[in-house]
Motif scaffolding. Structure first.
Motif, PDB file in Angstrom:
ATOM      1  N   ILE A  18      -7.274  16.431  -1.088  1.00  0.00           N
ATOM      2  CA  ILE A  18      -7.541  15.008  -1.311  1.00  0.00           C
ATOM      3  C   ILE A  18      -6.333  14.193  -0.872  1.00  0.00           C
ATOM      4  CG2 ILE A  18      -8.125  13.215  -3.003  1.00  0.00           C
ATOM      5  CD1 ILE A  18      -9.194  15.479  -4.822  1.00  0.00           C
ATOM      6  N   ASP A  19      -6.586  13.115  -0.137  1.00  0.00           N
ATOM      7  CA  ASP A  19      -5.555  12.122   0.129  1.00  0.00           C
ATOM      8  C   ASP A  19      -6.043  10.786  -0.414  1.00  0.00           C
ATOM      9  OD1 ASP A  19      -6.448  10.237   2.550  1.00  0.00           O
ATOM     10  OD2 ASP A  19      -7.072  12.271   3.086  1.00  0.00           O
ATOM     11  N   VAL A  20      -5.109   9.906  -0.754  1.00  0.00           N
ATOM     12  CA  VAL A  20      -5.496   8.620  -1.345  1.00  0.00           C
ATOM     13  C   VAL A  20      -4.678   7.479  -0.775  1.00  0.00           C
ATOM     14  CG1 VAL A  20      -6.182   9.704  -3.538  1.00  0.00           C
ATOM     15  CG2 VAL A  20      -3.897   8.715  -3.310  1.00  0.00           C
ATOM     16  N   ILE A  21      -5.227   6.283  -0.963  1.00  0.00           N
ATOM     17  CA  ILE A  21      -4.519   5.033  -0.678  1.00  0.00           C
ATOM     18  C   ILE A  21      -4.465   4.263  -1.990  1.00  0.00           C
ATOM     19  CG2 ILE A  21      -4.511   2.863   0.609  1.00  0.00           C
ATOM     20  CD1 ILE A  21      -6.290   4.333   2.712  1.00  0.00           C
ATOM     21  N   ALA A  22      -3.266   3.836  -2.355  1.00  0.00           N
ATOM     22  CA  ALA A  22      -3.083   3.060  -3.584  1.00  0.00           C
ATOM     23  C   ALA A  22      -2.599   1.665  -3.225  1.00  0.00           C
ATOM     24  CB  ALA A  22      -2.071   3.748  -4.497  1.00  0.00           C
TER      25      ALA A  22
ATOM     26  N   PHE B 263       0.822  -1.209   0.000  1.00  0.00           N
ATOM     27  CA  PHE B 263       0.000   0.000   0.000  1.00  0.00           C
ATOM     28  C   PHE B 263       0.854   1.257   0.000  1.00  0.00           C
ATOM     29  CE2 PHE B 263      -2.679  -3.292   1.730  1.00  0.00           C
ATOM     30  CZ  PHE B 263      -3.894  -3.064   1.102  1.00  0.00           C
ATOM     31  N   VAL B 264       0.372   2.277  -0.709  1.00  0.00           N
ATOM     32  CA  VAL B 264       0.994   3.596  -0.698  1.00  0.00           C
ATOM     33  C   VAL B 264      -0.063   4.581  -0.203  1.00  0.00           C
ATOM     34  CG1 VAL B 264       2.042   5.434  -2.067  1.00  0.00           C
ATOM     35  CG2 VAL B 264       2.611   3.040  -2.542  1.00  0.00           C
ATOM     36  N   TYR B 265       0.269   5.286   0.863  1.00  0.00           N
ATOM     37  CA  TYR B 265      -0.620   6.269   1.480  1.00  0.00           C
ATOM     38  C   TYR B 265      -0.103   7.658   1.121  1.00  0.00           C
ATOM     39  CZ  TYR B 265      -1.944   2.184   4.206  1.00  0.00           C
ATOM     40  OH  TYR B 265      -2.360   0.933   4.586  1.00  0.00           O
TER      41      TYR B 265
ATOM     42  N   ILE C 295      -1.209  14.464  -6.856  1.00  0.00           N
ATOM     43  CA  ILE C 295      -1.249  13.076  -6.366  1.00  0.00           C
ATOM     44  C   ILE C 295      -0.621  12.152  -7.399  1.00  0.00           C
ATOM     45  CG2 ILE C 295      -2.821  11.150  -5.862  1.00  0.00           C
ATOM     46  CD1 ILE C 295      -4.629  13.294  -4.472  1.00  0.00           C
ATOM     47  N   GLU C 296      -0.944  12.376  -8.655  1.00  0.00           N
ATOM     48  CA  GLU C 296      -0.385  11.566  -9.735  1.00  0.00           C
ATOM     49  C   GLU C 296       1.148  11.665  -9.767  1.00  0.00           C
ATOM     50  OE1 GLU C 296      -1.812  10.730 -14.261  1.00  0.00           O
ATOM     51  OE2 GLU C 296      -1.625  12.833 -13.664  1.00  0.00           O
ATOM     52  N   ILE C 297       1.693  12.853  -9.568  1.00  0.00           N
ATOM     53  CA  ILE C 297       3.147  13.048  -9.532  1.00  0.00           C
ATOM     54  C   ILE C 297       3.772  12.229  -8.411  1.00  0.00           C
ATOM     55  CG2 ILE C 297       4.944  14.760  -8.976  1.00  0.00           C
ATOM     56  CD1 ILE C 297       3.122  16.844 -10.422  1.00  0.00           C
ATOM     57  N   ILE C 298       3.138  12.217  -7.258  1.00  0.00           N
ATOM     58  CA  ILE C 298       3.646  11.459  -6.114  1.00  0.00           C
ATOM     59  C   ILE C 298       3.553   9.963  -6.376  1.00  0.00           C
ATOM     60  CG2 ILE C 298       3.255  10.941  -3.666  1.00  0.00           C
ATOM     61  CD1 ILE C 298       2.307  13.965  -3.476  1.00  0.00           C
ATOM     62  N   LEU C 299       2.428   9.518  -6.929  1.00  0.00           N
ATOM     63  CA  LEU C 299       2.274   8.094  -7.244  1.00  0.00           C
ATOM     64  C   LEU C 299       3.299   7.637  -8.279  1.00  0.00           C
ATOM     65  CD1 LEU C 299      -1.617   7.778  -7.348  1.00  0.00           C
ATOM     66  CD2 LEU C 299      -0.070   6.772  -5.644  1.00  0.00           C
TER      67      LEU C 299
ATOM     68  N   LYS D 171       6.315   8.569  -8.597  1.00  0.00           N
ATOM     69  CA  LYS D 171       7.573   8.323  -7.883  1.00  0.00           C
ATOM     70  C   LYS D 171       7.578   6.923  -7.260  1.00  0.00           C
ATOM     71  CE  LYS D 171      11.413   9.577  -5.677  1.00  0.00           C
ATOM     72  NZ  LYS D 171      12.573  10.299  -6.127  1.00  0.00           N
ATOM     73  N   ALA D 172       6.399   6.429  -6.906  1.00  0.00           N
ATOM     74  CA  ALA D 172       6.258   5.086  -6.328  1.00  0.00           C
ATOM     75  C   ALA D 172       6.048   4.024  -7.406  1.00  0.00           C
ATOM     76  CB  ALA D 172       5.094   5.062  -5.342  1.00  0.00           C
ATOM     77  N   GLY D 173       6.083   4.427  -8.679  1.00  0.00           N
ATOM     78  CA  GLY D 173       5.873   3.479  -9.773  1.00  0.00           C
ATOM     79  C   GLY D 173       4.424   3.133 -10.013  1.00  0.00           C
ATOM     80  N   LEU D 174       3.503   4.003  -9.578  1.00  0.00           N
ATOM     81  CA  LEU D 174       2.066   3.732  -9.680  1.00  0.00           C
ATOM     82  C   LEU D 174       1.371   4.818 -10.485  1.00  0.00           C
ATOM     83  CD1 LEU D 174       1.440   2.726  -5.955  1.00  0.00           C
ATOM     84  CD2 LEU D 174       1.993   1.229  -7.878  1.00  0.00           C
TER      85      LEU D 174
END
Length: 130
Positions: free
Chosen positions: A117-121, A26-28, A58-62, A64-67
């Protein structure tokens, strides 16, 4: 084991938080607002513009996590004005694809920001995949 994710090209604030934390699969992602990462200034004065930028952050941060946004399984949104819910919903539906993430949306006073907005991936699969 958890790993902190810090993204240089995401908005920077002098606050005690990480852009995201990866814990297992999970990525928070911490709450993001509609600011331009290059200037940290609010983008536009409409809920649509700020929602679009918020989700881009949020997309930019994801990334970085490869998501991608397709890995998001849960979104929590805070909207400053209840009257902005239709514009928020319209933009949210344009950015996310079906099947949509589970979601909570609540009205909250955010000062100059119209939305946060915050998300969990979930890393192993995208929404809709088995």
């Amino acid at each position: 084991m958890s790993k902190t994710i810090h993204v240089e090209n995401a908005p920077q604030f002098p606050l005690p938080f990480s852009h995201a934390i990866r814990s297992g699969d999970f990525v928070y992602v911490s709450g993001q607002v509609g600011v331009d990462p290059a200037t940290n200034l609010v983008v536009g004065d409409s809920i649509e513009a700020q929602t679009r930028q918020c989700l881009r952050n949020i997309e930019i941060i994801l990334e970085k996590a490869g998501l991608t946004l397709d890995h998001v399984i849960k979104a929590n949104a805070f909207v400053s004005r209840s009257s902005d819910f239709p514009g928020y919903n319209k933009t949210y539906a344009e950015v996310f694809s079906s099947p949509y993430p589970a979601r909570t949306t609540a009205p909250v006073d955010l000062g100059a920001y119209l939305v946060e907005i915050d998300v969990i991936a979930y890393a192993p699969t995208k929404r809709g995949e088995a």
